[in-house]
Design an enzyme around this catalytic site. Sequence first.
Site, PDB file in Angstrom:
ATOM      1  CB  CYS A  76      28.426  42.180  42.380  1.00  0.00           C
ATOM      2  SG  CYS A  76      27.493  41.289  41.119  1.00  0.00           S
TER       3      CYS A  76
ATOM      4  CB  ALA B 110      34.715  45.991  43.858  1.00  0.00           C
ATOM      5  N   PRO B 111      33.600  47.282  46.638  1.00  0.00           N
ATOM      6  CG  PRO B 111      33.626  49.112  48.094  1.00  0.00           C
ATOM      7  CD  PRO B 111      32.700  48.296  47.216  1.00  0.00           C
ATOM      8  N   GLY B 112      34.732  45.555  48.473  1.00  0.00           N
ATOM      9  CA  GLY B 112      35.262  44.529  49.352  1.00  0.00           C
ATOM     10  C   GLY B 112      34.817  44.561  50.794  1.00  0.00           C
ATOM     11  N   GLY B 113      33.878  45.424  51.146  1.00  0.00           N
ATOM     12  CA  GLY B 113      33.420  45.490  52.532  1.00  0.00           C
ATOM     13  C   GLY B 113      32.828  44.181  53.009  1.00  0.00           C
TER      14      GLY B 113
ATOM     15  CG  ASP C  95      29.166  39.747  33.299  1.00  0.00           C
ATOM     16  OD1 ASP C  95      28.405  39.704  34.292  1.00  0.00           O
ATOM     17  OD2 ASP C  95      28.823  40.210  32.195  1.00  0.00           O
TER      18      ASP C  95
ATOM     19  CG  ASP D 267      25.997  43.842  47.556  1.00  0.00           C
ATOM     20  OD1 ASP D 267      24.833  44.267  47.405  1.00  0.00           O
ATOM     21  OD2 ASP D 267      26.901  44.516  48.069  1.00  0.00           O
TER      22      ASP D 267
ATOM     23  CB  CYS E 195      22.278  49.306  48.934  1.00  0.00           C
ATOM     24  SG  CYS E 195      23.096  49.743  47.386  1.00  0.00           S
TER      25      CYS E 195
END
Length: 443
Positions: free
Chosen positions: A259, A261-264, A309, A328, A381
């Site tokens: 999971c 993206a966005p890649g931080g 997935d 994440d 989060c």
Amino acid sequence: MSSENTPSHSRFVALKICLNVIEDGRSLSQVLTEGLAQFSDRRERSFTQNLVLGTLRWQLRLEAIRSQLLKKKLKAKDEDINQLILIGLYQILYMGTPEHAAVGATVEVVSRLKKPWAKGLVNGVLRNFLREKAAICEEVDVKPSQKFSHPQWFFKAMRKAYPENWEAILGANNQIAPLTLRNNAIYQTPETLLEAIQSSGIEAQRHPDCQQGISLLQSTDITQLPSFEEGGFSVQDAAAQQAAQILQPQAGERILDACAAPGGKTTHLIEFSKAQANIFALEKDPERIERLAENLYRLELECDYQVGDAAKPQEWWDGNRFDKILLDAPCSATGIIRRHPDIKWHRTEEDIIELVQIQKQILHALWATLKPGGQLLYATCSVLPQENGLQIAEFLESRPDATQIDFPANWATFSNLPGRQILPGTHGMDGFYYCLLEKASTS
């Protein structure tokens, strides 16, 4: 003066953005970018952004105040007038806009809506509020969900989960989030970045909980900061920066970022290992994985990534087990409300039930791809126990080959549940949850 340069124009744009979010259910991140793109003047853009974020942040309290002022509800077709009143109230209550300007410029927006009958209504409502402000606010704030402007279900959830902290959590959700940078350790040291930022006239300091974190103490255009174009840093909250610090990616390790993206966190894993770990990033959404690719490109980093997935490894996994996994997990995002106030109004209790099941499926599916003796870091989060500690407690009960591993966490809120929770605002951070799990070596 053209209509695009009048004080009412920014308020008109703010109204359209708010309606897109509240009425149409669109993402604030998307419509805000679209709406602000038409402004060339930075001050106008900043004013409009603050107006939108603040009105959405305080939506429920403002609605309660509006109800005290309107003699009868407006029709559904006049939701634009309803929302315009909230924008006027927000300026008066929170922005420190001179009263005559807040009322006058807001009323002027009505002309653009082609509803001349509403001019007197909006003017009257706002002026009545100026006269009765103290009494109305006192009455509205009797209900905590209105006072802190959160949905009733979420207020109850926080009071139950955090009986001693719920007020602080709701209060932190209504604050403007700070801007934290993550220095690219491959490119430079954090001391080098900090010195360059301070030399450019921007107040900044090292973040005490992040090895590479720099906190900016004032608003600025990050694209103008030293080394941005060269990939010298990324924007990432200090809470999200804990992921790589906890997982400790090492040279030669095969690591899955699920999971992603966005890649931080993907890019942080690469930077942390000095590009020596073998990172494989997985993302279900093809559009979001493009953002991951863009972040890799800007930072001049490389890793394997794929659309897939996480709950269905049979579709993408090559059978070689991972040394470490960062999950994440998809979640309610209730820990980052201060950055995305539309979460308050888009998220429902029913959503949480569905998300908990998705998290459970992914967690069990990925566990099979982890080497014996390997580690999986579960992260969200979210501040909801059912997505966090309760989710992991159930997993540990069902998997005798899984053990929780402790890690240093000066920011943690401790409970009798597994894992460590960061509450919104703790050390200036977003709300986040982490739990590090280790697979038995004989598994």
